[in-house]
Motif scaffolding. Sequence first.
Motif, PDB file in Angstrom:
ATOM      1  N   SER A   1      -0.170 -11.251  -2.955  1.00 32.07           N
ATOM      2  CA  SER A   1      -1.229 -10.502  -3.933  1.00 32.07           C
ATOM      3  C   SER A   1      -2.196 -10.061  -2.984  1.00 32.07           C
ATOM      4  O   SER A   1      -2.397 -10.346  -1.582  1.00 32.07           O
ATOM      5  CB  SER A   1      -1.724 -11.552  -4.650  1.00 32.07           C
TER       6      SER A   1
ATOM      7  N   HIS B   1      -9.205 -10.489 -17.194  1.00 34.19           N
ATOM      8  CA  HIS B   1      -9.207  -8.987 -16.410  1.00 34.19           C
ATOM      9  C   HIS B   1     -10.618  -8.571 -16.191  1.00 34.19           C
ATOM     10  O   HIS B   1     -11.481  -8.733 -16.924  1.00 34.19           O
ATOM     11  CB  HIS B   1      -8.571  -8.058 -17.217  1.00 34.19           C
TER      12      HIS B   1
ATOM     13  N   HIS C   1      -9.265  -3.036 -11.014  1.00 34.37           N
ATOM     14  CA  HIS C   1      -8.608  -3.785 -12.054  1.00 34.37           C
ATOM     15  C   HIS C   1      -8.421  -5.038 -11.382  1.00 34.37           C
ATOM     16  O   HIS C   1      -7.399  -5.330 -10.352  1.00 34.37           O
ATOM     17  CB  HIS C   1      -7.656  -3.362 -12.667  1.00 34.37           C
TER      18      HIS C   1
ATOM     19  N   HIS D   1      -5.883 -16.096 -17.523  1.00 38.73           N
ATOM     20  CA  HIS D   1      -6.364 -14.804 -16.401  1.00 38.73           C
ATOM     21  C   HIS D   1      -7.352 -14.314 -17.279  1.00 38.73           C
ATOM     22  O   HIS D   1      -7.179 -13.794 -18.563  1.00 38.73           O
ATOM     23  CB  HIS D   1      -5.595 -14.120 -15.765  1.00 38.73           C
TER      24      HIS D   1
ATOM     25  N   HIS E   1      -6.052  -8.111  -6.971  1.00 33.45           N
ATOM     26  CA  HIS E   1      -5.986  -6.788  -7.771  1.00 33.45           C
ATOM     27  C   HIS E   1      -4.685  -6.908  -8.476  1.00 33.45           C
ATOM     28  O   HIS E   1      -3.613  -7.483  -8.225  1.00 33.45           O
ATOM     29  CB  HIS E   1      -5.732  -5.740  -6.529  1.00 33.45           C
ATOM     30  N   ASP E   2      -4.818  -6.477  -9.786  1.00 39.60           N
ATOM     31  CA  ASP E   2      -3.806  -6.337 -10.884  1.00 39.60           C
ATOM     32  C   ASP E   2      -2.768  -5.201 -10.237  1.00 39.60           C
ATOM     33  O   ASP E   2      -3.124  -4.287  -9.441  1.00 39.60           O
ATOM     34  CB  ASP E   2      -4.288  -5.817 -12.090  1.00 39.60           C
TER      35      ASP E   2
ATOM     36  N   LEU F   1      -7.859  -9.413 -11.360  1.00 39.50           N
ATOM     37  CA  LEU F   1      -7.492 -10.644 -12.354  1.00 39.50           C
ATOM     38  C   LEU F   1      -8.316 -11.847 -11.869  1.00 39.50           C
ATOM     39  O   LEU F   1      -8.083 -12.184 -10.482  1.00 39.50           O
ATOM     40  CB  LEU F   1      -6.108 -10.953 -12.564  1.00 39.50           C
TER      41      LEU F   1
END
Length: 114
Positions: A18, A103, A40, A101, A31-32, A42
């Motif tokens: 990740s 966002h 964006h 989680h 990062h998503d 999480l």
Amino acid sequence: MSDPNCVFCKIVAGQIPSRKVYEDDELLAFHDIHPWAPVHVLIVPKVHVASLSDVDASHEKWLGKMLLLAPKLMKDLGVTNGYRTSINTGPDGGQEVYHLHMHVFGGPRPWAKG
Ligand code: AMP
Ligand code: ZN
């Protein structure tokens, strides 16, 4: 504590890569993989808790830390004009990954008017 079939537990354990932006003993932020906004991220607890419907009083400390972390991360990532936070919970809440989680969406959004 951790669920061997859970994608976010695997990220916490380093078994799935990740793009990490923050880590401490209780939380991880990354990062998503499919961003909905220019920034964006999480924020997840390291412990496996399936959803916001599954929290209890023993989770109070890291739940508070999740909220405190959002503005810090946005500042660190250069978001200066606001952001949106969202915790999707359960099927009707649009939750797809059953590891709690939050966002955090920052930066101008293509779907926003004006
Ligand atoms: P939700 O609908 O709230 O459960 O959102 C789950 C989010 O997790 C989605 O925005 C996905 O893009 C994101 N996601 C799923 N797998 C990964 C992954 N391996 N790394 C980063 N983000 C992920
Ligand atoms: Zn998990």
